[in-house]
Design a protein around this motif. Structure first.
Motif, PDB file in Angstrom:
ATOM      1  N   ILE A  28       0.842  -1.202   0.000  1.00 39.58           N
ATOM      2  CA  ILE A  28       0.000   0.000   0.000  1.00 39.58           C
ATOM      3  C   ILE A  28       0.873   1.247   0.000  1.00 39.58           C
ATOM      4  O   ILE A  28       0.599   2.202  -0.723  1.00 39.58           O
ATOM      5  N   ARG A  31       2.060   1.846  -3.414  1.00 37.48           N
ATOM      6  CA  ARG A  31       0.999   2.323  -4.315  1.00 37.48           C
ATOM      7  C   ARG A  31       0.606   3.774  -4.042  1.00 37.48           C
ATOM      8  O   ARG A  31       0.177   4.477  -4.950  1.00 37.48           O
ATOM      9  N   LEU A  32       0.748   4.221  -2.801  1.00 40.19           N
ATOM     10  CA  LEU A  32       0.283   5.559  -2.429  1.00 40.19           C
ATOM     11  C   LEU A  32       1.403   6.576  -2.275  1.00 40.19           C
ATOM     12  O   LEU A  32       1.142   7.770  -2.163  1.00 40.19           O
ATOM     13  N   SER A 118      -8.180  -1.192  -6.757  1.00 41.26           N
ATOM     14  CA  SER A 118      -7.179  -0.582  -7.640  1.00 41.26           C
ATOM     15  C   SER A 118      -6.519   0.593  -6.926  1.00 41.26           C
ATOM     16  O   SER A 118      -7.076   1.160  -5.976  1.00 41.26           O
ATOM     17  N   THR A 119      -5.345   0.963  -7.382  1.00 39.69           N
ATOM     18  CA  THR A 119      -4.643   2.105  -6.802  1.00 39.69           C
ATOM     19  C   THR A 119      -5.500   3.356  -6.918  1.00 39.69           C
ATOM     20  O   THR A 119      -5.578   4.147  -5.980  1.00 39.69           O
ATOM     21  N   GLU A 120      -6.176   3.528  -8.045  1.00 40.22           N
ATOM     22  CA  GLU A 120      -7.031   4.696  -8.243  1.00 40.22           C
ATOM     23  C   GLU A 120      -8.174   4.713  -7.234  1.00 40.22           C
ATOM     24  O   GLU A 120      -8.513   5.752  -6.680  1.00 40.22           O
ATOM     25  N   LEU A 122      -8.217   3.220  -4.280  1.00 44.19           N
ATOM     26  CA  LEU A 122      -7.620   3.455  -2.968  1.00 44.19           C
ATOM     27  C   LEU A 122      -7.331   4.945  -2.783  1.00 44.19           C
ATOM     28  O   LEU A 122      -7.677   5.538  -1.752  1.00 44.19           O
ATOM     29  N   ARG A 123      -6.716   5.569  -3.784  1.00 37.68           N
ATOM     30  CA  ARG A 123      -6.441   7.012  -3.722  1.00 37.68           C
ATOM     31  C   ARG A 123      -7.742   7.803  -3.603  1.00 37.68           C
ATOM     32  O   ARG A 123      -7.812   8.793  -2.871  1.00 37.68           O
TER      33      ARG A 123
END
Length: 135
Positions: A28, A31-32, A118-120, A122-123
């Motif tokens: 995580i 990814r962030l 997805s990362t998107e 999560l963001r």
């Protein structure tokens, strides 16, 4: 004399990740990391002291952990005036990204996001919790 420039990492919103699986917390963070300063712990008992020290803008917390469950972490944070107002989001492998919304309010009034989101996504959830526009 040169002026010390602010650390750009410190200017990013902080996200505290609490997950007993260190690999999940590292993934995580990876990814962030471009948009957020991610602080993680694999010990749920460290969530409260870390939140007090780091002043995160949002906390992502696993639900199913040994020694201290996610709802116990949420309760401890909610009882401390220094951390009670920090947005809290459950992080879970119990459901797929499509089903995560079904967990909203199941464990208190906190939203949930799937670890496999997805990362998107999560963001987006983090940006929403922080009150940021996600353009």
């Amino acid at each position: 004399m040169l002026r010390t420039l602010p650390d750009p990492e410190q200017a990013k919103p902080c996200v505290l990740v609490v997950d007993d699986d260190e690999a999940v917390a590292r993934a995580i963070a990876g990814r962030l990391g471009r948009d957020f300063r991610v602080v993680g712990t694999s010990d749920p008992e460290q969530a409260l002291p870390l939140a007090r020290e780091q002043h995160p803008g949002v906390i992502l917390c696993d639900i199913n952990m040994p020694r201290m469950q996610g709802d116990e972490v949420a309760f401890a944070l909610s009882q401390d005036p220094a951390t009670a107002q920090i947005p809290f989001i459950y992080l879970t492998a119990l459901v797929s990204p499509e089903e995560a919304g079904e967990l909203d309010a199941v464990f208190g009034d906190y939203p949930a996001v799937s670890k496999s989101a997805s990362t998107e996504e999560l963001r987006g959830v983090i940006s929403w919790a922080l009150g940021l526009d996600d353009d």
